[in-house]
Design an enzyme around this catalytic site. Structure first.
Site, PDB file in Angstrom:
ATOM      1  N   LYS A 171       0.862  -1.190   0.000  1.00 56.62           N
ATOM      2  CA  LYS A 171       0.000   0.000   0.000  1.00 56.62           C
ATOM      3  C   LYS A 171       0.896   1.236   0.000  1.00 56.62           C
ATOM      4  O   LYS A 171       1.491   1.596   1.009  1.00 56.62           O
ATOM      5  CB  LYS A 171      -0.902   0.063   1.227  1.00 56.62           C
ATOM      6  N   GLY A 202      -5.009   3.125  -1.417  1.00 61.87           N
ATOM      7  CA  GLY A 202      -6.080   3.555  -0.516  1.00 61.87           C
ATOM      8  C   GLY A 202      -5.518   4.335   0.647  1.00 61.87           C
ATOM      9  O   GLY A 202      -4.313   4.622   0.702  1.00 61.87           O
ATOM     10  N   GLY A 204      -4.619   5.244   4.731  1.00 64.28           N
ATOM     11  CA  GLY A 204      -4.006   4.532   5.855  1.00 64.28           C
ATOM     12  C   GLY A 204      -5.034   3.882   6.765  1.00 64.28           C
ATOM     13  O   GLY A 204      -4.949   2.678   7.052  1.00 64.28           O
ATOM     14  N   PRO A 205      -6.017   4.654   7.240  1.00 63.58           N
ATOM     15  CA  PRO A 205      -6.972   4.066   8.195  1.00 63.58           C
ATOM     16  C   PRO A 205      -7.797   2.919   7.608  1.00 63.58           C
ATOM     17  O   PRO A 205      -8.289   2.083   8.362  1.00 63.58           O
ATOM     18  CB  PRO A 205      -7.878   5.260   8.553  1.00 63.58           C
ATOM     19  N   VAL A 207      -7.026   0.899   4.147  1.00 65.35           N
ATOM     20  CA  VAL A 207      -6.197  -0.173   3.562  1.00 65.35           C
ATOM     21  C   VAL A 207      -4.988  -0.481   4.458  1.00 65.35           C
ATOM     22  O   VAL A 207      -4.673  -1.653   4.708  1.00 65.35           O
ATOM     23  CB  VAL A 207      -5.764   0.207   2.128  1.00 65.35           C
ATOM     24  N   GLY A 208      -4.318   0.559   4.966  1.00 61.45           N
ATOM     25  CA  GLY A 208      -3.146   0.342   5.824  1.00 61.45           C
ATOM     26  C   GLY A 208      -3.514  -0.450   7.069  1.00 61.45           C
ATOM     27  O   GLY A 208      -2.850  -1.434   7.428  1.00 61.45           O
ATOM     28  N   GLU A 246      10.575   1.900   9.919  1.00 61.10           N
ATOM     29  CA  GLU A 246      11.493   3.008   9.597  1.00 61.10           C
ATOM     30  C   GLU A 246      10.715   4.281   9.860  1.00 61.10           C
ATOM     31  O   GLU A 246       9.801   4.623   9.102  1.00 61.10           O
ATOM     32  CB  GLU A 246      11.900   2.959   8.116  1.00 61.10           C
ATOM     33  N   CYS A 280      13.560  11.836   6.175  1.00 58.47           N
ATOM     34  CA  CYS A 280      13.597  11.364   7.561  1.00 58.47           C
ATOM     35  C   CYS A 280      14.992  11.485   8.166  1.00 58.47           C
ATOM     36  O   CYS A 280      15.132  11.681   9.362  1.00 58.47           O
ATOM     37  CB  CYS A 280      13.087   9.940   7.636  1.00 58.47           C
ATOM     38  N   GLU A 376      10.014  16.455  14.999  1.00 55.03           N
ATOM     39  CA  GLU A 376      10.322  16.327  13.576  1.00 55.03           C
ATOM     40  C   GLU A 376       9.385  17.257  12.811  1.00 55.03           C
ATOM     41  O   GLU A 376       8.169  17.087  12.841  1.00 55.03           O
ATOM     42  CB  GLU A 376      10.114  14.882  13.129  1.00 55.03           C
TER      43      GLU A 376
HETATM   44  P1  NAD Z   1       2.258   8.437   7.852  1.00 54.15           P
HETATM   45  O1  NAD Z   1       2.701   7.648   8.990  1.00 54.15           O
HETATM   46  O2  NAD Z   1       1.093   9.314   7.998  1.00 54.15           O
HETATM   47  O3  NAD Z   1       1.924   7.522   6.597  1.00 54.15           O
HETATM   48  C1  NAD Z   1       2.778   6.514   6.138  1.00 54.15           C
HETATM   49  C2  NAD Z   1       1.945   5.426   5.516  1.00 54.15           C
HETATM   50  O4  NAD Z   1       1.142   4.839   6.541  1.00 54.15           O
HETATM   51  C3  NAD Z   1       0.979   5.908   4.436  1.00 54.15           C
HETATM   52  O5  NAD Z   1       0.902   4.944   3.412  1.00 54.15           O
HETATM   53  C4  NAD Z   1      -0.333   5.991   5.184  1.00 54.15           C
HETATM   54  O6  NAD Z   1      -1.458   5.842   4.361  1.00 54.15           O
HETATM   55  C5  NAD Z   1      -0.202   4.818   6.138  1.00 54.15           C
HETATM   56  N1  NAD Z   1      -1.054   4.897   7.335  1.00 54.15           N
HETATM   57  C6  NAD Z   1      -1.547   6.004   7.944  1.00 54.15           C
HETATM   58  N2  NAD Z   1      -2.300   5.648   9.008  1.00 54.15           N
HETATM   59  C7  NAD Z   1      -2.274   4.292   9.086  1.00 54.15           C
HETATM   60  C8  NAD Z   1      -2.830   3.344   9.980  1.00 54.15           C
HETATM   61  N3  NAD Z   1      -3.578   3.699  11.007  1.00 54.15           N
HETATM   62  N4  NAD Z   1      -2.571   2.037   9.762  1.00 54.15           N
HETATM   63  C9  NAD Z   1      -1.804   1.641   8.742  1.00 54.15           C
HETATM   64  N5  NAD Z   1      -1.263   2.506   7.839  1.00 54.15           N
HETATM   65  C10 NAD Z   1      -1.479   3.813   8.019  1.00 54.15           C
HETATM   66  O7  NAD Z   1       3.563   9.208   7.391  1.00 54.15           O
HETATM   67  P2  NAD Z   1       3.708  10.193   6.164  1.00 54.15           P
HETATM   68  O8  NAD Z   1       2.959  11.437   6.529  1.00 54.15           O
HETATM   69  O9  NAD Z   1       3.361   9.510   4.896  1.00 54.15           O
HETATM   70  O10 NAD Z   1       5.290  10.425   6.131  1.00 54.15           O
HETATM   71  C11 NAD Z   1       5.933  11.364   6.924  1.00 54.15           C
HETATM   72  C12 NAD Z   1       6.555  10.724   8.140  1.00 54.15           C
HETATM   73  O11 NAD Z   1       7.240   9.522   7.803  1.00 54.15           O
HETATM   74  C13 NAD Z   1       7.599  11.563   8.806  1.00 54.15           C
HETATM   75  O12 NAD Z   1       7.427  11.514  10.195  1.00 54.15           O
HETATM   76  C14 NAD Z   1       8.929  10.910   8.431  1.00 54.15           C
HETATM   77  O13 NAD Z   1       9.997  11.072   9.270  1.00 54.15           O
HETATM   78  C15 NAD Z   1       8.570   9.505   8.358  1.00 54.15           C
HETATM   79  N6  NAD Z   1       9.483   8.828   7.430  1.00 54.15           N
HETATM   80  C16 NAD Z   1      10.437   7.978   7.926  1.00 54.15           C
HETATM   81  C17 NAD Z   1      11.315   7.344   7.067  1.00 54.15           C
HETATM   82  C18 NAD Z   1      12.366   6.401   7.527  1.00 54.15           C
HETATM   83  O14 NAD Z   1      12.900   5.660   6.707  1.00 54.15           O
HETATM   84  N7  NAD Z   1      12.723   6.359   8.777  1.00 54.15           N
HETATM   85  C19 NAD Z   1      11.204   7.568   5.714  1.00 54.15           C
HETATM   86  C20 NAD Z   1      10.229   8.424   5.263  1.00 54.15           C
HETATM   87  C21 NAD Z   1       9.361   9.037   6.135  1.00 54.15           C
END
Ligand code: NAD
Length: 468
Positions: A171, A202, A204-205, A207-208, A246, A280, A376
């Protein structure tokens, strides 16, 4: 190339979602609609997990070398799309053209090539006393990825998982889902066996969360925010599914008093503002020895002021927009609340009228305990903090709930000694280059596990001892 996608990829076929709803993908530079993808459902996840389960025994039963041949074909098909990858990420994320070509397209191709090569020459099996130690694929992997390096983060998981013999349900982020379609076009063309690689787009809330909580998913590999990583870990805990995370970072760039300050600051500012600060590993805290502090602050302000902000497809542009209106509002909130000394950018700097732009912003005299230095921000905002000794620098650098990356500048032995003391998964000494085959991951709340190279492959393996 089309940005109108109305299919998911399940069991080797392009199939419709069980719901007719779609997600609008925005171009953050123009704020216009760029395209659409299906808003997948929990029932789509059920179908994709069933396809991945059905394919698992066959794929796991092939040799690693045979899987390497499939990855080799996938690499060729993806490399043929390098131009489309860079353009798509430029449009859906706003990454400036040169960085889009070098990093957003170039890096995933390098990583995929590396896994094809690694699979072609597997590590020999080990014997411990009367035991043969074998490594086997962990099973069906649910991969959930963010928007900031939208193809690299997908490939880092998919290539390693496939090399290990796992099957995958992916996803991608709903903000930047279009580039993932290019990977699946390539997989379809390359003949990746049906069910080995599945795509459900889809939110996060929906499909994730369905992937994270699915009883048929043996491992969830997630990149994104620490808050979502926590939710995913909770969802996986009931069935003791393996989780690799990550997450976020607040990395320190430590500039010692015997450093080449000009280089350290220029490289440091470039690192902090790469991809408009949506990285990140960004060195968002610049820690400078007090005797070199004023010099560093004025150079950082001058460097940030020289960065042109605008259309990612203009060759002079150094900084594109942030990914979304929500991300821009979040970043500006940190700038508004900051109580440090503003030396570049800020809320009043001139910016293009359309698009989610934020000016490259530098604060000096930042309190190491303040929100600016602890949270962050994920935008082009750099905090500069003075220190009085190497011990003081290490204490400030480690005063973070994150531990992802960092930099140290100074005479080589001293800089290396400081690097060893930083509680983070990676440190670059005197500008040491990023290595796409070295282990990548975080300490503390920056994550669990490692990606890339042999360490990334091992994340997707179980270890078995056979006694003879
Ligand atoms: P996010 O956590 O909001 O979303 C990441 C993914 O998770 C998306 O595909 C989203 O749809 C999904 N998601 C959201 N809620 C979910 C849930 N309840 N259950 C399952 N999946 C869900 O993060 P973002 O806004 O896409 O990215 C920014 C953040 O990600 C920053 O904090 C950044 O530091 C971090 N990041 C970390 C790394 C790393 O390798 N350490 C790399 C990139 C981004």
């Amino acid at each position: 190339m089309t940005f109108e996608r109305d299919r998911l990829y399940v069991g080797g076929e392009w199939v419709p979602s069980s719901s007719p709803s779609s997600i609008e993908v925005e171009n953050p530079t123009t704020e216009e609609v760029l395209g659409h993808v299906p808003a997948g459902t929990a029932s789509d996840v059920d179908g994709a997990v069933a396809a991945a389960r059905a394919a698992f025994d066959g794929w796991a039963g092939t040799s690693m070398a045979a899987r390497g041949e499939v990855l080799d074909r996938l690499h060729a098909a993806l490399a043929a799309r390098a131009g489309d990858i860079a353009r798509t990420v430029g449009l859906e994320l706003g990454t400036p053209r040169k960085v889009a070509e070098r990093v957003q397209a170039g890096l995933p191709l390098t990583v995929l090539r590396g896994y094809a090569d690694l699979a072609a020459r597997p590590v020999p099996e080990e014997t411990v006393g009367n035991s043969l130690v074998v490594h086997e694929p962990v099973g069906v992997v649910g991969a959930i990825t963010p928007w900031n390096y939208p193809l690299h983060q997908v490939v880092a998981k998919v290539a390693a998982a496939l090399a290990a013999g796992c099957t995958v349900v992916l996803k991608p982020s709903e903000l930047t889902p279009l580039v993932a379609y290019l990977l699946f076009d390539a997989a379809d063309e390359a003949g990746v066996p049906a069910g080995v690689l599945n795509l459900v787009t889809g939110t996060g809330p929906v499909v994730g969360a369905a992937i994270a909580g699915h009883p048929g998913v043996d491992m969830v590999s997630f990149t994104g925010s620490t808050a979502t990583g926590r939710a995913i870990t909770h969802a996986a805990a009931d069935r003791i599914a393996r989780v690799a995370l990550e997450l976020g970072g607040k990395s320190a760039n430590v500039i010692l008093d015997d450093a080449d300050v000009t280089r350290a600051v220029k490289v440091g500012v470039g690192n902090a503002f790469l991809n408009s600060g949506q990285t990140c590993t960004a060195w968002t805290r610049m820690l400078v020895a007090r005797s070199r502090y004023d010099e560093a602050v004025s150079l950082a302000a001058k460097t940030a002021g020289s960065y042109s902000v605008g259309d990612p497809f203009d060759d002079g542009t150094r900084l594109g927009p942030l990914v979304s209106a929500a991300q821009k509002a979040r970043v500006l909130g940190f700038v508004e609340r900051a109580s440090a000394r503003l030396v570049a950018g800020g809320l009043d700097a001139p910016l293009p009228s359309a698009g989610h732009f934020v000016a490259p912003t530098v604060f000096a005299d930042v309190d190491p305990a303040s929100e600016l230095a602890q949270e962050e921000i994920f935008g082009p905002v750099l905090s500069i903090i003075p220190f009085d000794s190497d011990d003081d620098a290490v204490a400030i650098a480690n005063n973070s709930r994150y531990g992802l990356a960092g930099g140290v500048w100074g005479s080589p032995d001293r800089a290396l000694a400081v690097a060893r003391r930083l509680r983070t998964g990676a440190v670059d000494v005197n500008g040491g280059a990023f290595n796409p085959f070295a282990p990548f991951g975080g300490y503390k709340q920056s994550g669990i596990g490692r990606e890339l190279g042999q360490y990334g492959l091992a994340e997707f393996q179980q270890t078995k001892a056979i006694q003879r």
